[in-house]
Scaffold this active site. Structure first.
Site, PDB file in Angstrom:
ATOM      1  N   ARG A  31      16.891  -2.238 -51.049  1.00 37.60           N
ATOM      2  CA  ARG A  31      15.764  -2.008 -50.157  1.00 37.60           C
ATOM      3  C   ARG A  31      16.263  -2.037 -48.711  1.00 37.60           C
ATOM      4  O   ARG A  31      17.119  -2.851 -48.352  1.00 37.60           O
ATOM      5  CB  ARG A  31      14.756  -3.123 -50.397  1.00 37.60           C
ATOM      6  CG  ARG A  31      13.599  -3.146 -49.459  1.00 37.60           C
ATOM      7  CD  ARG A  31      12.467  -3.929 -50.046  1.00 37.60           C
ATOM      8  NE  ARG A  31      12.619  -5.366 -49.846  1.00 37.60           N
ATOM      9  CZ  ARG A  31      11.706  -6.253 -50.228  1.00 37.60           C
ATOM     10  NH1 ARG A  31      10.612  -5.873 -50.850  1.00 37.60           N
ATOM     11  NH2 ARG A  31      11.898  -7.532 -50.022  1.00 37.60           N
TER      12      ARG A  31
ATOM     13  N   GLY B 258      13.831 -15.405 -53.817  1.00 34.90           N
ATOM     14  CA  GLY B 258      14.142 -15.990 -55.115  1.00 34.90           C
ATOM     15  C   GLY B 258      14.913 -15.042 -56.019  1.00 34.90           C
ATOM     16  O   GLY B 258      15.443 -15.446 -57.043  1.00 34.90           O
TER      17      GLY B 258
ATOM     18  N   ASP C  91       3.565 -14.089 -47.051  1.00 33.58           N
ATOM     19  CA  ASP C  91       4.999 -13.840 -47.225  1.00 33.58           C
ATOM     20  C   ASP C  91       5.280 -12.375 -47.517  1.00 33.58           C
ATOM     21  O   ASP C  91       6.430 -11.956 -47.550  1.00 33.58           O
ATOM     22  CB  ASP C  91       5.571 -14.721 -48.349  1.00 33.58           C
ATOM     23  CG  ASP C  91       4.776 -14.618 -49.633  1.00 33.58           C
ATOM     24  OD1 ASP C  91       3.563 -14.888 -49.594  1.00 33.58           O
ATOM     25  OD2 ASP C  91       5.351 -14.252 -50.669  1.00 33.58           O
TER      26      ASP C  91
ATOM     27  N   GLY D 231      10.921 -18.248 -50.119  1.00 36.30           N
ATOM     28  CA  GLY D 231      12.284 -17.766 -49.867  1.00 36.30           C
ATOM     29  C   GLY D 231      12.650 -16.683 -50.870  1.00 36.30           C
ATOM     30  O   GLY D 231      11.943 -16.449 -51.846  1.00 36.30           O
TER      31      GLY D 231
HETATM   32  P1  AMP Z   1       6.553 -11.655 -54.793  1.00 32.96           P
HETATM   33  O1  AMP Z   1       5.280 -11.842 -55.565  1.00 32.96           O
HETATM   34  O2  AMP Z   1       7.477 -10.637 -55.423  1.00 32.96           O
HETATM   35  O3  AMP Z   1       6.327 -11.416 -53.364  1.00 32.96           O
HETATM   36  O4  AMP Z   1       7.345 -13.013 -54.939  1.00 32.96           O
HETATM   37  C1  AMP Z   1       6.854 -14.256 -54.530  1.00 32.96           C
HETATM   38  C2  AMP Z   1       7.969 -15.276 -54.600  1.00 32.96           C
HETATM   39  O5  AMP Z   1       8.446 -15.423 -55.948  1.00 32.96           O
HETATM   40  C3  AMP Z   1       9.191 -14.922 -53.775  1.00 32.96           C
HETATM   41  O6  AMP Z   1       9.709 -16.119 -53.268  1.00 32.96           O
HETATM   42  C4  AMP Z   1      10.112 -14.309 -54.788  1.00 32.96           C
HETATM   43  O7  AMP Z   1      11.453 -14.376 -54.386  1.00 32.96           O
HETATM   44  C5  AMP Z   1       9.845 -15.162 -56.014  1.00 32.96           C
HETATM   45  N1  AMP Z   1      10.152 -14.454 -57.263  1.00 32.96           N
HETATM   46  C6  AMP Z   1       9.496 -13.398 -57.783  1.00 32.96           C
HETATM   47  N2  AMP Z   1      10.056 -12.996 -58.930  1.00 32.96           N
HETATM   48  C7  AMP Z   1      11.121 -13.802 -59.158  1.00 32.96           C
HETATM   49  C8  AMP Z   1      12.120 -13.905 -60.187  1.00 32.96           C
HETATM   50  N3  AMP Z   1      12.144 -13.077 -61.237  1.00 32.96           N
HETATM   51  N4  AMP Z   1      13.052 -14.860 -60.055  1.00 32.96           N
HETATM   52  C9  AMP Z   1      13.033 -15.710 -59.025  1.00 32.96           C
HETATM   53  N5  AMP Z   1      12.144 -15.675 -58.032  1.00 32.96           N
HETATM   54  C10 AMP Z   1      11.177 -14.731 -58.085  1.00 32.96           C
HETATM   55 MG    MG Z   2       7.219 -11.217 -51.687  1.00 35.41          MG
END
Ligand code: AMP
Ligand code: MG
Length: 472
Positions: free
Chosen positions: A172, A88, A244, A86
């Site tokens: 975005r 985050g 995702d 989700g």
């Molecule tokens: P990503 O690698 O950016 O695609 O993120 C993978 C998951 O980690 C997604 O659910 C993001 O929303 C969550 N996420 C990445 N960075 C953060 C952060 N700094 N705080 C909270 N959730 C994060």
């Molecule tokens: Mg992502």
């Protein structure tokens, strides 16, 4: 004054298990770093002053009509299923139908914690925000489907990563944020009604001519096949092709530790977290097929008897490798100036790429210099190029306007890693001039631009970026 955005929200109308309503968390001192006025005009956002834009896109002042929410999804991360991810650190403000009639999401990224943040802070720092801004807009200018960057706002807050860093929020814009993982979450939970609703929603939004779940699967496959071939054609490595991060629309999404290659190597990996090289450059087609298989697996859960759809789903997925290969071949033919199809073209292309690997040739400059006649200088041992050049010259005799074809298929400029690193270091020190210069240059990547000639230069030994970081 509150910014007026002509929202027309549909996702917020979906059942409540699709998301959690969540406002952005206000930041200390929002300051507008970048704003994409052309894109704003397409979205129907009226001109506004900087303070208003900073307040809206920093998350301090919700634009009228916004219905902010964090979307739920799951995903395979490096092959392992995570049943709940989700948004985050992102919230969807809402959707607009642009002056071009196209519906798009407007999302803040780095806007504070949500119920899906797990242990994260919900924030982003300036580096990855400007990196995504530059690379996604460059991708768009290259003609490759991608999410766009509307705004970057500095928060005036400190973010803790490897040290203290300035925080930022990226706005975005995407055709939607529906991912393979959005389907997976409901399939994994056995929530068939939600899965059906989502399927109908995705069809209506992206592929209105598609019929049923298998029609959607076919369309998503076609879009992804084209996308992956387009990445390969410009030497792009996504870096985190988790399910995702795989959009149903076929847009490039989630620019994390991505990179454009300088020196060509088929097994190139940049991402510091990709230790096994799962998402290496030449693995990308295979991973796209793997991701599509996960989408197929999720979609068939909505049939009363999933066996009904298995044969069709299998056939759709199995057709994808050949489809990517065909799209790849057509792109690389164009890179060599070939509009006609010759039986030996594949060999001609792969032989060149073999020489490029051995000769440590710069991907972008080698292809572009084919049309300028000085490609041999790109190879460690220039003479190895000569016999290939003879074969290619012979093959070109069948072509009418190879130069024009090559000029459209081989960019002069790509966002090079060392230039991005330099741009980020300057921005952290308060100097946005390198950012603005990169943006100006990369807006016309296929045109030789004398004032940006220096940006064609590959990194010197000391400038080479060995690894890129997620920057979360
Ligand atoms: P990503 O690698 O950016 O695609 O993120 C993978 C998951 O980690 C997604 O659910 C993001 O929303 C969550 N996420 C990445 N960075 C953060 C952060 N700094 N705080 C909270 N959730 C994060
Ligand atoms: Mg992502």
């Amino acid at each position: 004054m509150t910014l007026h955005i002509p929202f027309d929200n549909t996702y917020a109308q979906l059942p409540s298990q699709f998301y959690t309503r969540q406002s952005p968390t206000a930041v200390a001192a929002p300051r507008l770093l970048a704003f994409n006025a052309d894109l704003a005009a397409t979205l129907g956002i009226p001109p506004a002053d900087e303070a208003e834009l900073a307040a809206a896109f920093g998350g301090n002042q919700l634009p009228d009509g916004a219905e902010p929410l964090a979307q739920l999804y799951a995903g395979h991360q490096f092959g392992t299923f995570n049943p709940q991810l989700g948004d985050g650190r992102a919230v969807l403000l809402g959707e607009v139908v642009g002056t071009d009639g196209i519906r798009r999401d407007i999302q803040l990224k780095g806007s504070g914690p949500t119920p899906y943040s797990r242990n994260g802070d919900g924030r982003a720092w300036l580096g990855p925000v400007l990196r995504e801004y530059v690379v996604s807009e460059a991708m768009h200018a290259l003609g490759i489907p991608t999410t766009r960057a509307l705004a970057a706002v500095e928060t005036g807050e400190t973010i803790w990563r490897e040290g203290a860093l300035p925080g930022a929020v990226l706005t975005r814009v995407a055709l939607s944020h529906l991912r393979v993982g959005t389907f997976q979450v409901f399939a994994a939970r056995g929530e068939t009604a939600a899965l059906k609703t989502l399927t109908d929603y995705a069809i209506a939004r992206h592929y209105p001519h598609a019929r049923g779940p298998m029609g959607l699967l076919r369309c998503a496959r076609d879009a992804q096949a084209e996308l992956i071939a387009a990445w390969m054609g410009v030497g792009f490595i996504h870096g985190v092709m988790n399910t995702d991060n795989s959009a149903i629309s076929g847009e490039t999404i989630d620019y994390g530790p991505c990179a454009f290659m300088d020196v060509f190597h088929p097994n190139r990996v940049f991402s510091s977290i990709d230790r096994a090289g799962r998402y290496a450059f030449s693995n990308q087609p295979e991973i796209a097929v793997w991701n599509l298989a996960q989408l197929a697996t999720a979609l068939i859960q909505q049939y009363d008897d999933p066996n009904e759809a298995v044969d069709e789903a299998t056939e759709i997925v199995h057709a994808m490798p050949a489809q990517i290969e065909a799209a790849w071949l057509s792109r690389f033919r164009a890179k060599l100036g070939l509009s006609t199809e010759g039986a030996d073209d594949l060999e001609l292309i792969t032989d060149l790429m073999g020489l490029m690997t051995d000769g440590q040739a710069d991907f972008t400059n080698t292809f572009r210099s084919l049309m300028d006649g000085d490609a041999r200088d790109q190879f460690l041992e220039p003479s190895v190029f000569d016999s290939w050049h003879l074969r290619w010259s012979k093959r070109l005799e069948a072509e009418v306007q190879p130069q024009a074809v090559m000029a459209r298929a081989n960019p002069v400029l790509i966002p090079r890693n060392h230039q991005i690193e330099h741009m980020i270091a300057a921005a952290v020190a308060g100097d946005l001039a390198p950012f603005e210069r990169l943006m100006a240059a990369l807006a016309r990547p296929y045109e030789p631009q004398p004032s940006f000639e220096d940006l064609r230069r590959p990194p010197s030994e000391g400038e080479v970026v060995q690894a890129t970081f997620c920057g979360t």
